[in-house]
Design a protein around this motif. Sequence first.
Motif, PDB file in Angstrom:
ATOM      1  N   HIS A  70       0.862  -1.143  -0.100  1.00 53.63           N
ATOM      2  CA  HIS A  70      -0.003  -0.045  -0.233  1.00 53.63           C
ATOM      3  C   HIS A  70       0.920   1.424   0.084  1.00 53.63           C
ATOM      4  CE1 HIS A  70      -4.118  -1.706   1.304  1.00 53.63           C
ATOM      5  NE2 HIS A  70      -3.570  -2.555   0.467  1.00 53.63           N
ATOM      6  N   ALA A  71       2.007   1.125   0.724  1.00 50.68           N
ATOM      7  CA  ALA A  71       2.717   2.532   0.924  1.00 50.68           C
ATOM      8  C   ALA A  71       3.496   2.635  -0.765  1.00 50.68           C
ATOM      9  CB  ALA A  71       3.957   2.284   1.702  1.00 50.68           C
ATOM     10  N   CYS A  72       3.829   1.637  -1.427  1.00 51.59           N
ATOM     11  CA  CYS A  72       4.323   1.733  -2.682  1.00 51.59           C
ATOM     12  C   CYS A  72       3.142   2.330  -3.735  1.00 51.59           C
ATOM     13  CB  CYS A  72       4.772   0.335  -3.241  1.00 51.59           C
ATOM     14  SG  CYS A  72       6.381  -0.262  -2.502  1.00 51.59           S
ATOM     15  N   ARG A  86       9.780  -1.093  -2.198  1.00 51.32           N
ATOM     16  CA  ARG A  86       9.855  -0.061  -1.180  1.00 51.32           C
ATOM     17  C   ARG A  86       9.504   1.260  -1.883  1.00 51.32           C
ATOM     18  NH1 ARG A  86      14.940  -2.043  -1.379  1.00 51.32           N
ATOM     19  NH2 ARG A  86      15.740  -0.085  -1.940  1.00 51.32           N
ATOM     20  N   PRO A  87       8.623   2.109  -1.173  1.00 54.11           N
ATOM     21  CA  PRO A  87       8.368   3.321  -1.718  1.00 54.11           C
ATOM     22  C   PRO A  87       9.362   4.248  -2.446  1.00 54.11           C
ATOM     23  CG  PRO A  87       7.201   3.004   0.363  1.00 54.11           C
ATOM     24  CD  PRO A  87       8.364   1.981   0.154  1.00 54.11           C
ATOM     25  N   GLU A  88      10.523   4.246  -1.720  1.00 58.97           N
ATOM     26  CA  GLU A  88      11.775   5.125  -2.465  1.00 58.97           C
ATOM     27  C   GLU A  88      12.042   4.737  -3.617  1.00 58.97           C
ATOM     28  OE1 GLU A  88      13.469   2.440   1.028  1.00 58.97           O
ATOM     29  OE2 GLU A  88      11.539   3.630   0.531  1.00 58.97           O
ATOM     30  N   GLN A  89      11.844   3.346  -3.891  1.00 56.52           N
ATOM     31  CA  GLN A  89      12.000   2.853  -5.312  1.00 56.52           C
ATOM     32  C   GLN A  89      11.579   3.567  -6.406  1.00 56.52           C
ATOM     33  OE1 GLN A  89      11.841  -1.500  -4.488  1.00 56.52           O
ATOM     34  NE2 GLN A  89      13.980  -1.652  -4.840  1.00 56.52           N
ATOM     35  N   VAL A  90      10.177   3.635  -5.951  1.00 58.19           N
ATOM     36  CA  VAL A  90       8.933   4.298  -6.989  1.00 58.19           C
ATOM     37  C   VAL A  90       9.659   5.918  -7.065  1.00 58.19           C
ATOM     38  CG1 VAL A  90       6.674   5.228  -7.441  1.00 58.19           C
ATOM     39  CG2 VAL A  90       7.238   2.934  -5.934  1.00 58.19           C
TER      40      VAL A  90
END
Length: 328
Positions: free
Chosen positions: A34-36, A287-291
Amino acid sequence: MKFRRLGRSGLSVSEISYGNWLTHGSQVEEEQAHACVRAALDAGITTFDTADVYANTAAESVLGRALKGERRESLEIFTKVFWPTGPKGPNDQGLSRKHILESANASLKRLGTDYVDLYQAHRFDRTVPLEETMLAFADLVRQGKALYIGVSEWTGEQITRGAALARELNVPFVSNQPQYSMLWRVIEPQVIPASEREGLSQLVFSPVAQGVLSGKYLPGQPVPEGSRATDASGKNMISRWMRDDVLERVQQLKPLAEEAGLTMAQLAVAWVLQNPNVASAIIGASRPEQVTENVQAGGHVLEQDLMDKIDAVLADVITTDPRLTQTP
C-alpha cells in the motif's frame, strides 16, 4: 508526470506506470504494498498494471484494496488473462471464451471496480481459434467491463492477425506489453513495426532488466541478499544477465548515467521512453523510495550521442532476436 496516448486511441496513460508483478501478495507485506502504491499516486502515476496470475490472484486483491477510495475516473487500471489460476483445471487457463469471461468477472471483483480500462491477453493461445478469443474480448467491451483491449508478448504476425479481427469487430485494440530494455530488444525488428502499422503502443515491463541495469550486481561478486537474483520467482528471468561479461558492460554505463544527471536505474527507464512507440514504462517496487527514484526518469530526453554511447558500451551483450518473444 507526462502522459502519452495509448496507440491510436484517445486513452492517455502516465509515461511511468506501476506494476505489481512479483511483489504484491508475495514478496512484500500488504502494508508495504500500500505504501508503494501511495508513493506512485503521490508521484503522479495514474496507470496501474496487474494480472490474475500474479501471486495466483492475490496481487489483484492487494491492488484493489490499495486503490480503494481513489477517484476511479482518475485512474487507468489494467489486468490480464491467460495463465493458470485457481485449482488450475482444464478451463482455468488459456484464451477460451469460458476462461476469458469468467476470469474478467473474477478480476473485477478482486480489483473492486466495475470495469478495467485495459484487458490484455497475457500470451497468445495457439490452442484456441483467434476468432473465439477476439470475440470474447469484444463482448467484454460491449458489456462495459473493459474499455480497451491489448495483448502481452505477442509476435508481430500475431498482432497483425489480432488487429484484423479487432477491426472486423469494431473494438479498440490498442497495446502490446512486452519485455524491453537496453539489454533485451527483441521487439524492435518485427513487433514495433507491426504495432506501428496497426495502431498499437508498447507498455513495456522490466525496463531495468530485473534490476541488472541499476548496477547493483557486480561482476565476480556474490549477489546482494534479498535481491531479485535470490528470489525463486524472479531469478530464472534474471539469470540470462548474471554473467560477468554482461555485468562488466553494465558497470561501464555508470559514467553515462552521471553525464545525463541520472541514476543508472533512471537512465534505463528513460532509455525505453525514447522509443516513440512506447507509451509507458512499467516499474515495480518493494519499497516506496524505489518508486520515488524511478519516476524521476520521466520527461528526460536523451541526446542521440548518449544513445549511441550506450549502444557502443553494451554492443554484443544486447539481445535482438525476434524469435525470443516470450510466447508459450
